[in-house]
Design a protein around this motif. Sequence first.
Motif, PDB file in Angstrom:
ATOM      1  N   PHE A 129      26.265   5.032  50.594  1.00  0.00           N
ATOM      2  CA  PHE A 129      26.082   6.344  49.978  1.00  0.00           C
ATOM      3  C   PHE A 129      27.440   6.965  49.644  1.00  0.00           C
ATOM      4  O   PHE A 129      28.443   6.694  50.307  1.00  0.00           O
ATOM      5  CB  PHE A 129      25.344   7.289  50.929  1.00  0.00           C
ATOM      6  CG  PHE A 129      23.893   6.954  51.130  1.00  0.00           C
ATOM      7  CD1 PHE A 129      22.918   7.460  50.283  1.00  0.00           C
ATOM      8  CD2 PHE A 129      23.499   6.129  52.179  1.00  0.00           C
ATOM      9  CE1 PHE A 129      21.585   7.158  50.471  1.00  0.00           C
ATOM     10  CE2 PHE A 129      22.166   5.827  52.372  1.00  0.00           C
ATOM     11  CZ  PHE A 129      21.205   6.336  51.516  1.00  0.00           C
ATOM     12  N   ASN A 130      27.434   7.821  48.623  1.00  0.00           N
ATOM     13  CA  ASN A 130      28.537   8.724  48.324  1.00  0.00           C
ATOM     14  C   ASN A 130      28.099  10.140  48.655  1.00  0.00           C
ATOM     15  O   ASN A 130      27.071  10.616  48.131  1.00  0.00           O
ATOM     16  CB  ASN A 130      28.931   8.646  46.842  1.00  0.00           C
ATOM     17  CG  ASN A 130      29.714   7.393  46.514  1.00  0.00           C
ATOM     18  OD1 ASN A 130      30.380   6.834  47.380  1.00  0.00           O
ATOM     19  ND2 ASN A 130      29.631   6.944  45.265  1.00  0.00           N
ATOM     20  N   ASP A 131      28.844  10.819  49.503  1.00  0.00           N
ATOM     21  CA  ASP A 131      28.515  12.201  49.853  1.00  0.00           C
ATOM     22  C   ASP A 131      28.997  13.152  48.763  1.00  0.00           C
ATOM     23  O   ASP A 131      30.078  12.960  48.190  1.00  0.00           O
ATOM     24  CB  ASP A 131      29.169  12.583  51.181  1.00  0.00           C
ATOM     25  CG  ASP A 131      28.570  11.847  52.363  1.00  0.00           C
ATOM     26  OD1 ASP A 131      27.536  11.188  52.175  1.00  0.00           O
ATOM     27  OD2 ASP A 131      29.148  11.936  53.461  1.00  0.00           O
ATOM     28  N   TYR A 132      28.183  14.195  48.480  1.00  0.00           N
ATOM     29  CA  TYR A 132      28.639  15.254  47.585  1.00  0.00           C
ATOM     30  C   TYR A 132      29.557  16.192  48.362  1.00  0.00           C
ATOM     31  O   TYR A 132      29.212  16.647  49.466  1.00  0.00           O
ATOM     32  CB  TYR A 132      27.455  16.038  47.028  1.00  0.00           C
ATOM     33  CG  TYR A 132      26.541  15.227  46.141  1.00  0.00           C
ATOM     34  CD1 TYR A 132      27.048  14.285  45.254  1.00  0.00           C
ATOM     35  CD2 TYR A 132      25.162  15.407  46.170  1.00  0.00           C
ATOM     36  CE1 TYR A 132      26.202  13.544  44.429  1.00  0.00           C
ATOM     37  CE2 TYR A 132      24.320  14.675  45.355  1.00  0.00           C
ATOM     38  CZ  TYR A 132      24.845  13.729  44.492  1.00  0.00           C
ATOM     39  OH  TYR A 132      24.006  13.007  43.675  1.00  0.00           O
ATOM     40  N   SER A 145      28.335   4.195  55.308  1.00  0.00           N
ATOM     41  CA  SER A 145      29.340   4.912  54.531  1.00  0.00           C
ATOM     42  C   SER A 145      29.563   4.279  53.173  1.00  0.00           C
ATOM     43  O   SER A 145      29.929   4.973  52.213  1.00  0.00           O
ATOM     44  CB  SER A 145      30.657   4.964  55.315  1.00  0.00           C
ATOM     45  OG  SER A 145      31.114   3.654  55.615  1.00  0.00           O
ATOM     46  N   THR A 168      19.385  11.182  58.243  1.00  0.00           N
ATOM     47  CA  THR A 168      20.572  11.308  57.391  1.00  0.00           C
ATOM     48  C   THR A 168      20.363  10.755  55.993  1.00  0.00           C
ATOM     49  O   THR A 168      21.268  10.845  55.158  1.00  0.00           O
ATOM     50  CB  THR A 168      21.773  10.597  58.046  1.00  0.00           C
ATOM     51  OG1 THR A 168      21.432   9.230  58.290  1.00  0.00           O
ATOM     52  CG2 THR A 168      22.150  11.278  59.350  1.00  0.00           C
ATOM     53  N   TRP A 169      19.184  10.197  55.722  1.00  0.00           N
ATOM     54  CA  TRP A 169      18.918   9.699  54.363  1.00  0.00           C
ATOM     55  C   TRP A 169      17.446   9.913  53.970  1.00  0.00           C
ATOM     56  O   TRP A 169      16.715   8.995  53.699  1.00  0.00           O
ATOM     57  CB  TRP A 169      19.342   8.238  54.202  1.00  0.00           C
ATOM     58  CG  TRP A 169      18.813   7.274  55.227  1.00  0.00           C
ATOM     59  CD1 TRP A 169      19.072   7.223  56.557  1.00  0.00           C
ATOM     60  CD2 TRP A 169      17.924   6.173  54.957  1.00  0.00           C
ATOM     61  NE1 TRP A 169      18.414   6.190  57.154  1.00  0.00           N
ATOM     62  CE2 TRP A 169      17.707   5.513  56.201  1.00  0.00           C
ATOM     63  CE3 TRP A 169      17.306   5.674  53.830  1.00  0.00           C
ATOM     64  CZ2 TRP A 169      16.906   4.394  56.324  1.00  0.00           C
ATOM     65  CZ3 TRP A 169      16.501   4.545  53.936  1.00  0.00           C
ATOM     66  CH2 TRP A 169      16.296   3.922  55.177  1.00  0.00           C
ATOM     67  N   GLU A 218      20.483  15.173  54.150  1.00  0.00           N
ATOM     68  CA  GLU A 218      20.522  15.044  55.613  1.00  0.00           C
ATOM     69  C   GLU A 218      19.618  16.127  56.184  1.00  0.00           C
ATOM     70  O   GLU A 218      19.934  17.314  56.110  1.00  0.00           O
ATOM     71  CB  GLU A 218      21.953  15.199  56.122  1.00  0.00           C
ATOM     72  CG  GLU A 218      22.071  15.025  57.624  1.00  0.00           C
ATOM     73  CD  GLU A 218      23.519  15.030  58.085  1.00  0.00           C
ATOM     74  OE1 GLU A 218      24.265  14.115  57.689  1.00  0.00           O
ATOM     75  OE2 GLU A 218      23.893  15.968  58.816  1.00  0.00           O
ATOM     76  N   ARG A 227      23.720  13.524  49.313  1.00  0.00           N
ATOM     77  CA  ARG A 227      24.451  12.321  48.942  1.00  0.00           C
ATOM     78  C   ARG A 227      23.634  11.515  47.949  1.00  0.00           C
ATOM     79  O   ARG A 227      22.428  11.766  47.776  1.00  0.00           O
ATOM     80  CB  ARG A 227      24.761  11.482  50.187  1.00  0.00           C
ATOM     81  CG  ARG A 227      23.555  11.248  51.103  1.00  0.00           C
ATOM     82  CD  ARG A 227      23.918  10.439  52.340  1.00  0.00           C
ATOM     83  NE  ARG A 227      25.028  10.993  53.085  1.00  0.00           N
ATOM     84  CZ  ARG A 227      24.905  11.705  54.204  1.00  0.00           C
ATOM     85  NH1 ARG A 227      23.688  11.942  54.704  1.00  0.00           N
ATOM     86  NH2 ARG A 227      25.950  12.173  54.830  1.00  0.00           N
ATOM     87  N   GLU A 228      24.245  10.546  47.308  1.00  0.00           N
ATOM     88  CA  GLU A 228      23.533   9.667  46.400  1.00  0.00           C
ATOM     89  C   GLU A 228      23.858   8.222  46.735  1.00  0.00           C
ATOM     90  O   GLU A 228      24.883   7.912  47.368  1.00  0.00           O
ATOM     91  CB  GLU A 228      23.892   9.960  44.951  1.00  0.00           C
ATOM     92  CG  GLU A 228      25.331   9.650  44.580  1.00  0.00           C
ATOM     93  CD  GLU A 228      25.611   9.927  43.113  1.00  0.00           C
ATOM     94  OE1 GLU A 228      26.233   9.050  42.484  1.00  0.00           O
ATOM     95  OE2 GLU A 228      25.228  10.998  42.609  1.00  0.00           O
TER      96      GLU A 228
END
Length: 893
Positions: free
Chosen positions: A792-795, A789, A720-721, A739, A778-779
Motif C-alpha cells: 500500500f501507499n499511504d496518503y 508497507s 488496517t485495510w 484504517e 491508503r491505496e
Amino acid sequence: MSSPTSTPLSRPTRWLATTLVSLLGVTLCGVITPAVGQQSRQGLVSTNPATVAVAIRAQPEAPKVDGHLDDEAWQTAPIISDFVQRDPNEGEPGSERTEARVIYTDNALFVGIRAFDSRASQISAHLTRRDESSPSDWLSVMIDSYYDRRTAFEFSVNPAGVKRDTYRFDDTNDDESWDAVWDVATSRDSEGWTAEFRIPFSQLRFGKADSQQFGFNLYRRINRLAEEQYWQLLPKNESGVVSKFGDLVGIEGIDPPRRIEVMPYVSSTSAFTPEEQGNPFRTGTDQNATVGADFNIGITSSLTLSATVNPDFGQVEADPAVVNLSAFETFFPEKRPFFKEGIDVFRFSINGQEQLFYTRRVGRAPQGSADPRGGYAETLDHTTILGAAKLSGKTADGWTMGFSGALTASERARVVDSTGAQFGDIVEPRSTYMVGRLSRDFRGGFTQLGVFGTATNRSLPANLSHLRSAAYTGGLNWSHRFRNDTYSLEGYVVGSHVRGSEEAIENTQLSSARYYQRPDADYVTFDPTRTSLTGYGGELVFRRQKGSWRGGAGFNTRSPGLELNDLGFQRQADRHMQWLWVQRRWLEPGTVFRQFNMNVNQWSAWTYGWDRRSIGVNLNGWYQLANYWGGWWGMERSFNGLATDGTRGGPALLRPGGWNGWGGIESDDRKSVRGSVGGWFFIQDDTDSWGNGLFANLSVRPASNLDFRIGPELFRQLDTWQYLQTEDVLGATRYVFGELKQTTLSMTFRGNVTFTPDLSLQLYAEPFVSTGDYRGFREVADPRADTFSNRFNDYATDQLLVNEDGEISVDLDRDGTGEFDVGNPDFTFLSFRSNFVLRWEYKLGSTIFFVWQHNRSDFNTSNRFRIGDSFGDIFRAPSENTFVVKVNYWLSL
C-alpha cells in the motif's frame, strides 16, 4: 485462457463422469454386499426379545388421557422396562426404575410411562412455553413409523406438562420446528411421575398393511442426576440414532388415516411509525387485515400436501441488527413456520449455511426501487406470497420425494411526484419458485442416492431487466455408510444455469462471488454480451464416525460460473478446497473430567487458476468436568493467501496469515442459575490488524414458570485495510482503503413467563451499538508484495482535504483540488429491536397470538463509542410500533 464456463465442458465432464462411476461402484458394492451387522431391516422384526416392544389393542375402551395409568386398558399391556443409562454411566441400568406400556385404538397410539423416583420431591418440573428446552426431567417417545431406520417422530413431555416434538431425519439430524397435534397429560405422586401420551395415527406416516411394525425407542432424563436413560441404548462412541431403535409390533387392523387438516386464520395489524411531513406514505399510522389458510392433505398414506394461501407471519421474531462491511450477503435463518417445517426433505447443503434452497428468497424484500420523480415513493419490506405448496413423504420401499412451489406477486410501489401525480413502479416481478427432491434408500438406509433441483422464473418488466429472468440448479448427492457404520463416503455434484439480459448476466459475472473482471484472473473471460452463465461444483468426503478416534478428509470444488443465489444461498465460487481432521474422544467419566474431546483440523484452498486462497491448521477441544461445568478452547494458525474479493473486482490482494484463538467456560445447565462466558482474538501478521471479542450468557429461573436470559457481547477491532472504494483518476485505477477502528456492543435479552403449558408470554429485546472511526487512508500499490508497507501507499496529511462538514477529498497531485471524494466514512449505527408475543393454544392445534413489535434505529457520522450515552441515544431515536392480533383454528376432517 478462456473461462471454463464459456468453453466445452471437457474437464468438468470428465470429473463428473469419474465421480459418477465411483459412486456407482460404491453403491453396487453396498447393495450387493451389505455391511456386516447392518443388513437391511426394512420389513424384518428383530428376534431378540430385548429389542421388541408389543402393543395391544385397548380393551374395553380407550383410556382417558389424564396422566393416571389406572384405566382398565393399561392393566393387561406388556411392560417395557430394562432402561439403560447413556449418561453418566453408559451401559449401566437406570438408577431409577422406568416402566412403559403401549396400547392402541383405530385412531391413535397410546404410550404410558411410569418414572419411579426414590426422591420424588426433587423431580425438576419447569413450566415453559411449548417446544422450549428447560433443565427438567423429561420423557420421550420416538416412533420410526416409516420403518426405514432413518426417520422418526419424537414426542416429549416434562412433569409440568410442557410438550416438545421433533422430527428426526437422515438417522442423526433433527428438526425441532416440526409441530404435530397430539395430547399428553402428566401426574406426580410419592413414587415419582407419570406421563400418558395420545399420538393420533394421523400425525404419523406409514403404509397400508395387515400388521404394522414401527421402529421404537423411549427416553428418560433425570435432571438432578444429569442421567439419560434409553430403552434401546445409543452408544456414545457410535454414530446413529434412529438406526439404533428397537421394534414395536402387535398393531393390527389399522388403516392409514386420510389426513385432511385445515387451519384458517385472520390477522389484524396496526403500525405506528414516525410521521414525515408531506410524505403520503409516512403518515404515522397504517392498518390492515388479512385472511388466509394453511392446509395439510394426505394424498396417500406416505405423501402429504401442505399448502398456504396468503400466509401471514406477523408473530415471527425480528432479525438481529448487523453492520456488514464485507462484500458478501448476511445469512439470516428462516423463522417462518410454513417454510421451517419439513425443510429436511428440501435440504441440499454445499457448506454449512450455503445451500441450493434458501427459503428466505421466497417473499424477500423487493430487489428494485421506485423513482420518486421529485416527490415521494413507497418502500416495501417484503414481497407478497400469493401461495405456496409442498408435497413430501417417504414410501415403504425407501423412496423419499419432495416437490415445492411458490408464487409471489408483482409488487408495485406507489409514487406521488412533485406535482402530486400518482404512479406505480414495479419493484419486484411476479415470480415462480420450484424445488424438487427424489432419493432412494438402500441397505436399510445405510446407502442413499438422491437428486435435487430448483427453478426460478421471473416475468420481468423493462425497469427490472437487471435481474435474471430464469435460474436453474440441479444436484446429485450420495451417502454410503459401511463396515458396521464405522465409515462413510458421501458427496455431491451440482450444476447451475442462469439466463437474462446482457445487463443481468454482466452483473452476475461482476458479483462478489466471482469477479470475472479481475485483471489477474486469466483463467476466466468477462464477456458483457453474454445472456447466460453455467457453472458446476462437487464434493467428496470420507469419514470414520465410530469409536474414540474419529476423522475424515474431503475435497470441494466450485467453478467460477456457479450461481445459486436466485433460490439458494452462496457466498463464493471459483474455489478448490481440501481439508482433513482427526478427533480423539474420552467418554468414560474420571475424577476430573466426565468427557473430553480434542480435534486437529487442516485445510487449504485455491482459485481455479491455482492461486492459493488460504491454508491453515487449528487445535481445539471441548470438555465437561466432574461437577458438570464445562468449557471449550482452540488455537489456529493461518498463512498467506490471496483475497480475491479484497479489492472488490480489482487484482487479488495478498492476505497475511495470523493467529487466532478462542475459549470459554459454561456452568452446570441443570441449575436454576446457569451461564457461560467466553472470548476470542485474532492478530494478523505484518499489518497491525487485530480484533477481540467477549461474550457472556446468564440464565436465571426465579420460579418454575419464569426464565430470563441476558447475553452481552463486545467486539473490537483495528482493520488496517478496510476497503472503501475504487476510483479511476489521473490515468490509473486506484483501490482505496481505510484504517478502521470499530467497536460493537450488543445485549440480547429473552424472557419467558408461562402461565400454563398452553398460555405463555415471550419477550425478546436487543439494543445494538456499532461505531467506526477511520484514522488513515491508503491505496493499493503492489497487491502481491511480501510486506504490507510495499503493498500500500499511504496518503499523506496534505493529500487529505477536509471541508467544514467533515467530508474528505483526496488531492493526489497536491494541487489544492481533490481528485475524488471519500466523504465522511465514520459511522455510528444504533438499533433497538424487540418482540412481545402472548401465545394461547385455546384449543388443541388452535392458537391466538397477541404481538407487539418495537423498533428504533439511527445512523450518523459520529465515531465516538460511549456505552452510557450510546445506549441513551438509542432510546432518543425515532420509534416504530406494530401491534398484531392473529387467530387460527385447526380443523381435522
